[in-house]
Enzyme design. Structure first.
Site, PDB file in Angstrom:
ATOM      1  N   SER A 170       0.822  -1.195   0.000  1.00  0.00           N
ATOM      2  CA  SER A 170       0.000   0.000   0.000  1.00  0.00           C
ATOM      3  C   SER A 170       0.869   1.263   0.000  1.00  0.00           C
ATOM      4  CB  SER A 170      -0.959  -0.036   1.195  1.00  0.00           C
ATOM      5  OG  SER A 170      -2.093   0.746   0.923  1.00  0.00           O
TER       6      SER A 170
ATOM      7  N   LYS B  14     -24.298  23.982  11.126  1.00  0.00           N
ATOM      8  CA  LYS B  14     -24.464  25.162  10.296  1.00  0.00           C
ATOM      9  C   LYS B  14     -24.222  24.842   8.822  1.00  0.00           C
ATOM     10  CE  LYS B  14     -25.301  27.909  13.750  1.00  0.00           C
ATOM     11  NZ  LYS B  14     -26.640  28.539  13.929  1.00  0.00           N
TER      12      LYS B  14
END
Length: 825
Positions: A616, A665
């Protein structure tokens, strides 16, 4: 007749050409054996060229005795020198009597500083005598030695710089220009000096010196001096030196028209010289468990100090030992291989085979060995075990464990975004049982490894594979049974070891303190170098580090980038080897490393060497090199990314009574909050983020490996490959270990196989406080990524390892890591 007499005479004219010039107070002191201002690099350099003190790497004591029977002259000198804080320091005391001059004592102090290629030194001399004029004299010398190349040494010395005079006693300023050459190698050295007084260049004296090492431990020297004007006599000196490691004895005979000089010199040194060798050579013991477990003490690691990775040190030891003509045999003491999985086991085995190919005899003695240890041992000429040896040689296995059921009982839900069905890291905590792709990947790896292991043992022991399976069926085999099956050459008691060593290497001398290249460095100039840059451990931002107890290692992007930049700028570094032993980590840190490798590869050859793991993010960093080397069992590939996040509402809220309210928000403001599971919109957003990261990854793989992107996608998707399978699919260029990568770097750099290169490690992991201080370069600044939180407590880490879980996957951020903790036993 006169020429015949001169052949029997030595004079220090070649070592200190002022010897034949009469003056009220001769400043030369005791005659030295044949040497030159450009050649001298021992404690006696204080008398001739103080810059030579800088080439010492230890401590030396010389005692010299000179006697001239014709003049009834006697001289004695004691010279002491050492290296301290990078400086060459020296002191001496000489007594001169009966030369037709005032008897005197000469006391000298000197120092030198610089590098292997350039040294500047100075010396102070004070005279003591019953003669009042002489008693008040003191003088200064200044010397310079340059050794820019292996075959060239240059020197310039100003002697009696202050030109002191007291009454009838006067020391005139003199200059000595020296040239040393080695037309063949270190065994033969030629020196030419020109010594002259200030204002009388043409009236100077030429000296020619020849030193030759006939055999190790036996050196011959000769020199002749003369002038080109009347009044400068011809002088000759012959010398022979016999060296043992710490003691040397020199006798020199010579002189000029005024008689014959006899000089005897005795050397004691902490540095080991090339010595007379025993007929059978040296046999040493290599304790693999001790060497691999060795490292920095917890206290030093806590303070930020660390040493080179133990495995890299062992690899270098084996490489140098194979080239050492002194070494004739090695006993491998095997009781464990700490930190060694199957990739490094194959690399060790290849190194042992290279030892044998170089003419060394190798014997393995097993105190304890599993399949990995036994596999390494099969590279030896003979394998023995003690009667009570622990030998769990019972075949290979891997365990797949999941914690999904546990998480369900705890009420913990895991949100996962990943690319590729084989990127199974999240399954360890999110699934009740391993998926079929996970089983398929591990099964394929084990099949490849079993075939490779079986073939290696069968060829080494000359047994069919069925014989090894019979050994495996025994389980915990006892040494006697392993011998009966032909997998040991004998069962021995410790008291029988000496006899077995004598059988292996008749006439060999056992030496526990042996170390390759532990002899005094006689080479001029600086070797060119191959820099090994390690990427060892979990990849993260910041600096490479290890915890004080050695439980975890972090390959920090900043450290790796700095090391690559340093190697790129260093003119002595001809090539770079990126040593990768990592299952990956942070995607961003891996990408930064990859970009740094690409940049370094624009300027110098870069070869990647894969150890146990290069998966990886580890593969991401490695693929930027010009060539990628792996070992057959290296776990590599795993090209993929994922993001994983826990939702703890079920555990904290429903079971423990914790309440949380969120005030948002923006629609996705709490995307990474660990309280509740993702909504479909949040899952889609994170999945798009992960897929974009994956697309960058495979695009770079396709470009570097010159593969079609669709082809890369087919062999990626998190799939783990063995080194052999990865090479078959174009992810790896060649099979080979660290030394093969170093050899490839040498070749790509255009360095002749005959040139002796140094291999140096740049960018080792440091200790707990290693991140303090220092300014990064421009590219390294990009690698100043946030460091991960402190490591999990070791008891939790140990429990996780037992369960096959890598706790690093739980840290925040997009990961390019091995999909599971794979331990093959």
């Amino acid at each position: 007749m006169r020429l015949f007499a001169l052949l029997l005479l030595p004079s220090l004219a070649l070592a200190q050409t002022g010897a034949v010039v009469q003056s009220p107070v001769p400043s030369r002191g005791v005659t030295l054996p044949p040497t030159s201002a450009a050649l001298v690099d021992e404690a006696t350099a204080l008398s001739l060229n103080p810059a030579g003190l800088g080439y010492l790497d230890g401590s030396q004591l010389f005692y010299l005795h000179e006697r001239n029977l014709a003049r009834d002259g006697v001289g004695d000198g004691v010279f002491l020198a050492t290296r301290f804080l990078g400086l060459g320091l020296g002191g001496s005391m000489e007594w001169i009597r009966g030369r037709g001059e005032p008897d005197y004592r000469k006391t000298s102090l000197g120092l030198s500083l610089g590098s292997r290629t350039l040294q500047l030194g100075g010396a102070w001399h004070a005279f003591s005598s019953d003669d009042g004029d002489v008693d008040d004299l003191s003088s200064f010398d200044l010397g310079l030695t340059a050794r820019p190349a292996r075959a060239l040494s240059l020197a310039a010395v100003v002697r009696d710089l202050n030109a002191p005079n007291e009454g009838a006693a006067e020391l005139k300023r003199k200059y000595n220009l020296g040239l040393g050459v080695r037309p063949l190698d270190e065994r033969y050295t030629l020196g030419v000096d020109w010594l002259f007084q200030e204002g009388d260049f043409r009236g100077g004296q030429a000296t020619y010196t020849l030193n030759a090492e006939v055999i190790p431990g036996l050196r011959l020297g000769a020199g002749v001096s003369h002038g080109f004007t009347d009044g400068v006599p011809l002088a000759l000196q012959l010398g022979v030196t016999v060296d043992t490691s710490r003691v040397g004895l020199t006798y020199a005979l010579g002189g000029a028209e005024d008689g014959t000089d006899h000089v005897v010199a005795l050397r004691l040194s902490s540095e080991a010289y090339r010595a007379l060798r025993p007929p059978g050579g040296v046999v040493t013991m290599l304790d693999l468990n001790d060497l691999l477990a060795g490292g920095t003490s917890p206290l030093l690691a806590l303070l930020g100090t660390s040493g080179t990775d133990p495995y890299l040190r062992l690899s270098r030891w084996l490489e140098l030992a194979a080239k050492d003509e002194r070494l004739s045999g090695v006993v491998l003491k095997m009781e464990g291989l700490p930190g060694v999985s199957w990739g490094k086991a194959e690399e060790l085995r290849r190194s042992v085979l290279k030892l044998r190919a170089s003419g060394k005899r190798v014997m393995a003695v097993l105190l304890a060995a599993d399949d990995r240890g036994y596999f390494v041992a099969t590279a030896a000429d003979r394998i023995y075990a003690v009667p009570e040896a622990m030998l769990p040689i019972n075949g290979l296995s891997a365990h797949l464990q999941t914690l999904g059921g546990t998480m369900q009982k705890l009420g913990v839900h895991w949100d996962v975004a990943r690319v590729g069905q084989y990127k199974s890291a999240p399954e360890q905590v999110a699934s009740v049982a391993p998926s079929e792709p996970w089983r398929e990947s591990v099964n394929a790896y084990l099949d490849t490894q079993v075939a490779w292991y079986t073939k290696g043992v069968s060829e080494a022991r000359k047994h069919p594979p069925e014989k090894l399976r019979e050994l495996w069926a025994t389980g915990q085999v006892i040494a006697k049974r392993a011998h009966e099956l032909g997998f040991l050459d004998g069962v021995i008691l410790p008291t029988e070891l000496d006899a077995k060593v004598h059988e292996l290497v008749p006439g060999g001398r056992f030496r526990t303190t042996y170390a390759p290249r532990d002899e005094r460095e006689g080479r001029w100039g600086q070797r060119r170098r191959v820099a090994v840059v390690p990427v060892i451990g979990t990849i993260a931002g910041g600096r490479s580090r290890e915890d004080p107890l050695g439980f975890s290692q972090i390959a920090g992007a900043e450290t790796v980038v700095r090391a690559l930049e340093r190697a790129e700028r260093d003119p002595s570094v001809v090539a770079i080897v990126l040593r990768v032993d990592s299952g990956g980590g942070e995607v961003l840190a891996s990408h930064v490393m990859y970009q740094a490798v690409l940049e370094a590869a624009k300027h110098k050859p870069v070869i990647a060497s894969m150890g146990d793991y290069a998966a990886s993010g580890g593969y991401y960093a490695a693929m930027g090199a010009h060539e990628v080397y792996a070992l057959p069992p290296t776990i590599t590939g795993s090209i993929g990314v994922y993001y994983i996040k826990p939702a703890l509402q079920g555990l904290l809220g429903e079971k423990l009574g914790v309440h949380q309210e969120s005030i948002l928000k923006a629609p996705l403001a709490d995307l990474f909050d660990t309280w509740r599971p993702w909504t479909p919109e949040e899952q889609t957003a994170v999945q798009a983020w992960v897929e974009a990261s994956y697309d960058i990854f495979i695009t770079e793989v396709a470009a570097r490996r010159k593969l079609d992107k669709a082809r890369v996608d087919a062999i990626a998707r998190g799939r783990v490959w063995s080194g052999e399978d990865a090479m078959a699919r174009g992810l790896v260029d060649r099979m080979g270990g660290l030394q093969d990568a170093v050899d490839a770097a040498r070749t790509r750099a255009g360095v002749s196989p005959d040139e002796d290169l140094d291999v140096v490690v740049m960018g080792e992991a440091r200790g707990f406080f290693s991140s303090l201080g220092g300014e990064p370069g421009v590219r390294a600044a990009l690698a100043l990524l946030p460091e991960p939180p402190p490591a999990f407590p070791e008891p939790l880490r140990a429990l996780a390892r037992q369960a096959g879980l890598n706790l690093e996957l739980l840290r925040p951020g997009v990961k390019a890591m091995m999909p599971f903790q794979l331990t093959v036993e």
